[in-house]
Design an enzyme around this catalytic site. Structure first.
Site, PDB file in Angstrom:
ATOM      1  CE  LYS A   5     -15.699  62.004 -52.317  1.00  0.00           C
ATOM      2  NZ  LYS A   5     -16.981  62.467 -52.857  1.00  0.00           N
ATOM      3  NE  ARG A  30     -26.198  58.721 -48.926  1.00  0.00           N
ATOM      4  CZ  ARG A  30     -26.685  59.343 -49.997  1.00  0.00           C
ATOM      5  NH1 ARG A  30     -27.785  58.903 -50.579  1.00  0.00           N
ATOM      6  NH2 ARG A  30     -26.089  60.404 -50.486  1.00  0.00           N
ATOM      7  CG  ASP A  49     -16.452  63.138 -45.840  1.00  0.00           C
ATOM      8  OD1 ASP A  49     -17.365  63.974 -45.717  1.00  0.00           O
ATOM      9  OD2 ASP A  49     -16.607  62.034 -46.396  1.00  0.00           O
TER      10      ASP A  49
END
Ligand code: BES
Ligand code: MN
Ligand code: ZN
Length: 481
Positions: free
Chosen positions: A263, A337, A274
């Site tokens: 990032k 995910r 997170d």
């Protein structure tokens, strides 16, 4: 902080010895004969107390009341949202080092949702983070009295709100802690702590057990970090063993650097948040322990860091998930995910009535919905409706997003069963479509809380969302709704 509910009219409110008395004044206020009512009536009549929601008038030692400071706050029609902004505004002018005893009194009969909003707003406005300060300055408020003429009618709602505050604050606490002091191991012991409650059990799995389960996708994310992963299984047993549970699945990335797909530097610190989905599962269990509803709930938390070392997973690597499906990891920053998919497969063993995962999953969801509503995806209309209604009741709002099959198109790849990213378009939807492939054995919903879980800027900090929504959703199941 201790909350109390008391039947109280303005005569009783005037006698209440407190540091701050907040009077919630509706637009339709009619003054009775007592002095405090007359004062409020005069303030309204003169226009010094405006009727716009959140307008306040602050008084010091007025002769009409025993409170040191009295804040009149306008609540319009007196609905939940209006009461929340009025309480926040009133505490904004009245918060001080001397505020130990607070009384919030409704100047007209209170709606149940408004009592709940008052409790949650007081907690929210007075929460203070101290964990990593050398000279902690904890919240000064010790006692909060909520008063209304019809207080008795709102007792159940009030008790529920107080229990939700405990859960929200546990979630805030863990989400706020820095990533070096809130590692997967720490989350594991926080969950173990909850299991001191007689109705709560907890098992924490480490890398070996997770490897044995075949969670190749989860392990791929964790392999770039020195901190070992944890897979947390919480059980709340409030009903007979034979009753199928609802499963909550929390994303517990304790720090998301993005991995090799790193990032950008600005604001990367916020990626300590997170694990807010995981924190919301812990918070919800805390509240369940207090309210003891007759339901069964399982909480699953996949916790690890998304970092970079010589072993880190690389773009293009293909891994095998617990479901057997192979995944091409095209972007290591789409890691949420990858850990959730294995937890969703693990959830099958509970034969659940529904599985809800909660995750700070996509920046795209922040673009779509901002901080007001969490993104909600559901494979079934009834489940979607239950979650929407739970959000409305708790003022912890969500908004249903689509799951049309066409959105899965971009996840196709030549090298595995599925890729972990599609293009930039509809990023929060394609993420949900990825998860849906692993959640076909039960009714499933996904809450993307990327925008709602924390605030940035001067007010930087976790919100404790969506604990309120989840608790309302679970309690409705207890009542067979
Ligand atoms: N944790 C982030 C999502 C996020 C970003 C939440 C910003 C809140 C604020 C997630 O792991 C992530 O990095 N998602 C990527 C997905 C992309 C690579 C498809 C994103 O949203 O950029
Ligand atoms: Mn990421
Ligand atoms: Zn992430």
């Amino acid at each position: 902080m201790n909350f109390e509910l008391k039947a109280m009219d303005l005569v009783a409110a005037a006698d209440e010895k407190c540091d701050v008395l907040v009077l919630l004044v509706p637009k339709s206020f009619k003054a009775a004969k007592d002095d405090l009512s007359q004062l409020v009536g005069a303030a309204l009549k003169s226009g010094d107390l405006e009727t716009g929601v959140g307008k306040v008038l602050s008084l010091y030692r007025p002769l009409q009341a025993a409170g040191v400071r009295v804040v009149l706050a306008s609540v319009g029609e007196g609905g939940a949202r209006e009461v929340r902004s009025a309480v926040v505004a009133a505490l904004g002018v009245a918060k001080s080092a001397n505020l130990k005893r607070l009384c919030v009194c409704f100047a007209a009969p209170a709606q149940e949702a408004a009592v709940r909003a008052a409790v949650l707003a007081v907690a929210d406005a007075t929460y203070t983070y101290t964990f990593s300060k050398s000279k902690p300055q904890p919240r000064t408020v010790q006692r909060v009295l909520i008063g209304a003429r019809n207080a008795a009618e709102t007792k159940t709602t009030f008790d529920r709100a107080v229990a939700i505050v405990s859960g929200v604050e546990l979630a805030k606490e863990w989400a706020n802690r820095p990533a070096n002091l809130a590692t997967p191991k720490h989350l594991g012991s926080a969950a173990q702590d909850l299991a001191k409650h007689p109705k709560i059990e907890c098992t924490v799995l480490g890398p070996k057990e997770v490897a044995k389960l075949g969670m190749g996708s989860f392990m791929a994310v964790a392999q770039g970090s020195e901190e070992p992963l944890r897979f947390i299984v919480l059980r709340y047993n409030g009903a007979a063993k034979t009753k199928a549970p609802t499963v909550l699945v929390g994303k517990g990335i304790t720090f998301d650097s993005g991995g090799i797909s790193i990032k950008p530097a600005p604001d990367m610190d916020e990626m300590k948040f997170d694990m807010s989905g995981a924190a919301s599962v812990l918070g919800t269990f805390k509240t369940l322990g207090l309210l003891k509803p007759a339901i069964n709930v399982v909480g699953l938390i996949a916790a690890c860091e998304n970092l970079i070392n010589g072993k880190a997973v690389k773009p293009g690597d293909v891994v095998t998930s617990m479901s057997g499906q192979t995944i091409e990891i095209l972007n290591t920053d789409a890691e949420g995910r990858l850990i959730l998919c294995d937890a969703l497969t693990y959830a099958e063993r509970f034969k659940p009535t529904a599985v809800v995962d909660i995750a700070t999953l996509t920046g795209a969801c922040v673009i779509a919905l901002g901080a007001v509503r969490s993104g909600m995806f559901a494979s079934q209309d009834t489940l979607a409706q239950s979650l929407s209604e739970a959000g409305d009741r708790s003022q912890d709002l969500c908004w249903r997003m689509p799951l049309d099959e066409e959105y899965a198109e971009g996840l196709k790849t030549n090298f595995a069963d599925v890729a972990n990213v599609a293009g930039r378009a509809a990023g929060s939807v394609t993420a949900a479509k990825f998860l849906q492939r692993f959640a076909d054995k039960y009714p499933w919903a996904h809450l993307d809380i990327a925008g709602s879980a924390w605030k940035s800027g001067a007010q930087k900090g976790a919100t404790g969302r969506p604990v309120g929504l989840l608790v309302e959703f679970l309690l409705a199941q207890a009542h067979g709704k």
